[in-house]
Scaffold this motif. Structure first.
Motif, PDB file in Angstrom:
ATOM      1  N   ALA A  27       0.827  -1.209   0.000  1.00 16.78           N
ATOM      2  CA  ALA A  27       0.000   0.000   0.000  1.00 16.78           C
ATOM      3  C   ALA A  27       0.861   1.258   0.000  1.00 16.78           C
ATOM      4  O   ALA A  27       0.489   2.267  -0.594  1.00 16.78           O
ATOM      5  N   ALA A  28       2.008   1.197   0.644  1.00 15.92           N
ATOM      6  CA  ALA A  28       2.893   2.360   0.700  1.00 15.92           C
ATOM      7  C   ALA A  28       3.558   2.631  -0.645  1.00 15.92           C
ATOM      8  O   ALA A  28       3.955   3.738  -0.930  1.00 15.92           O
ATOM      9  N   ASN A  29       3.670   1.621  -1.487  1.00 12.93           N
ATOM     10  CA  ASN A  29       4.301   1.775  -2.795  1.00 12.93           C
ATOM     11  C   ASN A  29       3.341   1.236  -3.857  1.00 12.93           C
ATOM     12  O   ASN A  29       3.467   0.093  -4.281  1.00 12.93           O
ATOM     13  N   PRO A  30       2.377   2.037  -4.304  1.00 14.14           N
ATOM     14  CA  PRO A  30       1.365   1.542  -5.229  1.00 14.14           C
ATOM     15  C   PRO A  30       1.914   1.149  -6.596  1.00 14.14           C
ATOM     16  O   PRO A  30       1.251   0.473  -7.352  1.00 14.14           O
ATOM     17  N   ARG A  31       3.160   1.541  -6.902  1.00 16.37           N
ATOM     18  CA  ARG A  31       3.735   1.173  -8.188  1.00 16.37           C
ATOM     19  C   ARG A  31       4.368  -0.212  -8.131  1.00 16.37           C
ATOM     20  O   ARG A  31       4.776  -0.757  -9.133  1.00 16.37           O
ATOM     21  N   PHE A  32       4.467  -0.772  -6.942  1.00 13.67           N
ATOM     22  CA  PHE A  32       5.047  -2.092  -6.724  1.00 13.67           C
ATOM     23  C   PHE A  32       4.104  -3.163  -7.283  1.00 13.67           C
ATOM     24  O   PHE A  32       2.902  -3.082  -7.147  1.00 13.67           O
ATOM     25  N   ARG A  33       4.672  -4.169  -7.922  1.00  6.94           N
ATOM     26  CA  ARG A  33       3.860  -5.254  -8.447  1.00  6.94           C
ATOM     27  C   ARG A  33       4.507  -6.575  -8.067  1.00  6.94           C
ATOM     28  O   ARG A  33       5.649  -6.819  -8.385  1.00  6.94           O
ATOM     29  N   VAL A  34       3.760  -7.402  -7.377  1.00  2.00           N
ATOM     30  CA  VAL A  34       4.248  -8.724  -7.005  1.00  2.00           C
ATOM     31  C   VAL A  34       4.220  -9.609  -8.241  1.00  2.00           C
ATOM     32  O   VAL A  34       3.273  -9.586  -9.021  1.00  2.00           O
ATOM     33  N   ALA A  35       5.260 -10.419  -8.431  1.00  4.12           N
ATOM     34  CA  ALA A  35       5.379 -11.242  -9.630  1.00  4.12           C
ATOM     35  C   ALA A  35       4.161 -12.139  -9.832  1.00  4.12           C
ATOM     36  O   ALA A  35       3.697 -12.328 -10.948  1.00  4.12           O
ATOM     37  N   ARG A  36       3.588 -12.662  -8.752  1.00  2.00           N
ATOM     38  CA  ARG A  36       2.441 -13.561  -8.917  1.00  2.00           C
ATOM     39  C   ARG A  36       1.182 -12.827  -9.373  1.00  2.00           C
ATOM     40  O   ARG A  36       0.222 -13.435  -9.804  1.00  2.00           O
ATOM     41  N   ASP A  37       1.200 -11.479  -9.272  1.00  4.57           N
ATOM     42  CA  ASP A  37       0.040 -10.700  -9.685  1.00  4.57           C
ATOM     43  C   ASP A  37      -0.007 -10.442 -11.184  1.00  4.57           C
ATOM     44  O   ASP A  37      -0.936  -9.824 -11.672  1.00  4.57           O
ATOM     45  N   VAL A  38       1.014 -10.886 -11.907  1.00 10.04           N
ATOM     46  CA  VAL A  38       1.047 -10.645 -13.350  1.00 10.04           C
ATOM     47  C   VAL A  38      -0.091 -11.416 -13.995  1.00 10.04           C
ATOM     48  O   VAL A  38      -0.192 -12.620 -13.870  1.00 10.04           O
ATOM     49  N   GLY A  39      -0.925 -10.718 -14.658  1.00 12.30           N
ATOM     50  CA  GLY A  39      -2.041 -11.351 -15.346  1.00 12.30           C
ATOM     51  C   GLY A  39      -1.802 -11.350 -16.843  1.00 12.30           C
ATOM     52  O   GLY A  39      -0.677 -11.515 -17.307  1.00 12.30           O
ATOM     53  N   ARG A  40      -2.838 -11.110 -17.601  1.00  8.22           N
ATOM     54  CA  ARG A  40      -2.749 -11.078 -19.054  1.00  8.22           C
ATOM     55  C   ARG A  40      -1.925  -9.879 -19.503  1.00  8.22           C
ATOM     56  O   ARG A  40      -2.212  -8.744 -19.147  1.00  8.22           O
ATOM     57  N   LEU A  41      -0.893 -10.127 -20.254  1.00  8.44           N
ATOM     58  CA  LEU A  41      -0.055  -9.051 -20.758  1.00  8.44           C
ATOM     59  C   LEU A  41      -0.633  -8.563 -22.081  1.00  8.44           C
ATOM     60  O   LEU A  41      -0.910  -9.348 -22.968  1.00  8.44           O
ATOM     61  N   ALA A  42      -0.818  -7.251 -22.191  1.00  6.21           N
ATOM     62  CA  ALA A  42      -1.371  -6.654 -23.400  1.00  6.21           C
ATOM     63  C   ALA A  42      -0.357  -5.664 -23.961  1.00  6.21           C
ATOM     64  O   ALA A  42       0.301  -4.963 -23.200  1.00  6.21           O
ATOM     65  N   PRO A  43      -0.207  -5.608 -25.290  1.00  9.90           N
ATOM     66  CA  PRO A  43       0.784  -4.678 -25.846  1.00  9.90           C
ATOM     67  C   PRO A  43       0.376  -3.219 -25.646  1.00  9.90           C
ATOM     68  O   PRO A  43      -0.791  -2.855 -25.720  1.00  9.90           O
ATOM     69  N   VAL A  44       1.376  -2.398 -25.364  1.00  8.41           N
ATOM     70  CA  VAL A  44       1.213  -0.963 -25.200  1.00  8.41           C
ATOM     71  C   VAL A  44       2.376  -0.316 -25.946  1.00  8.41           C
ATOM     72  O   VAL A  44       3.500  -0.817 -25.914  1.00  8.41           O
ATOM     73  N   ARG A  45       2.127   0.812 -26.620  1.00  2.00           N
ATOM     74  CA  ARG A  45       3.192   1.530 -27.320  1.00  2.00           C
ATOM     75  C   ARG A  45       3.875   2.463 -26.323  1.00  2.00           C
ATOM     76  O   ARG A  45       3.220   3.226 -25.619  1.00  2.00           O
TER      77      ARG A  45
END
Length: 142
Positions: A27-45
């Motif tokens: 919660a203190a670092n909202p930009r943090f992403r846990v590896a197990r939270d990776v879901g569907r990857l979608a392309p972004v430019r």
């Protein structure tokens, strides 16, 4: 209270404490992403301003994209301190993340060394070796 019950309560309390501590860090670092939270990857430019030994240039890539000095990298950086496959940009639900690919010299976002994948936003600086990549624009790919 029996000693078995007391020991059980201590273990359960420790588990709850660890869970709350982990949630507090996330919660203190909202930009943090846990590896197990990776879901569907979608392309972004992603548009990057690159400053390396070759000078300054702009690169546009679709995620996922590899940053490195290897000829097969999506963002080629002319710097011997940069690994052939140094870092990776990927996107999930329109949010772009950068992660280090176990490089020898590390990857830095806004001056802080990456320990896990973290969100990047326009204006962020990604440093690999002596090169700097500035995130200019992030646009969902359609």
């Amino acid at each position: 209270m029996t000693s078995a019950l007391a020991a059980n309560l201590r273990i359960e309390t420790l588990g709850v404490t660890v869970l709350l501590f982990t949630a507090g860090i996330a919660a203190a670092n909202p930009r943090f992403r846990v590896a197990r939270d990776v879901g569907r990857l979608a392309p972004v430019r992603v548009e990057l301003g690159v400053v390396d030994r070759d000078g300054e240039h702009v690169v546009e890539v679709l995620t996922p994209a590899i940053i490195g000095r290897g000829a097969d990298a999506d963002v080629v950086v002319d710097d011997l301190d940069v690994g052939r496959h140094h870092a990776r940009l990927e996107a999930e639900n329109g949010i772009v993340y950068v992660s280090d690919l176990e490089s020898a010299n590390g990857t830095f976002l806004n001056g802080r060394e990456l320990r896990q994948a973290i969100e990047v936003r326009p204006g962020d600086r990604i440093d690999v070796g002596t090169a700097r990549l500035v995130v200019k624009e992030i646009v969902p790919w359609t």
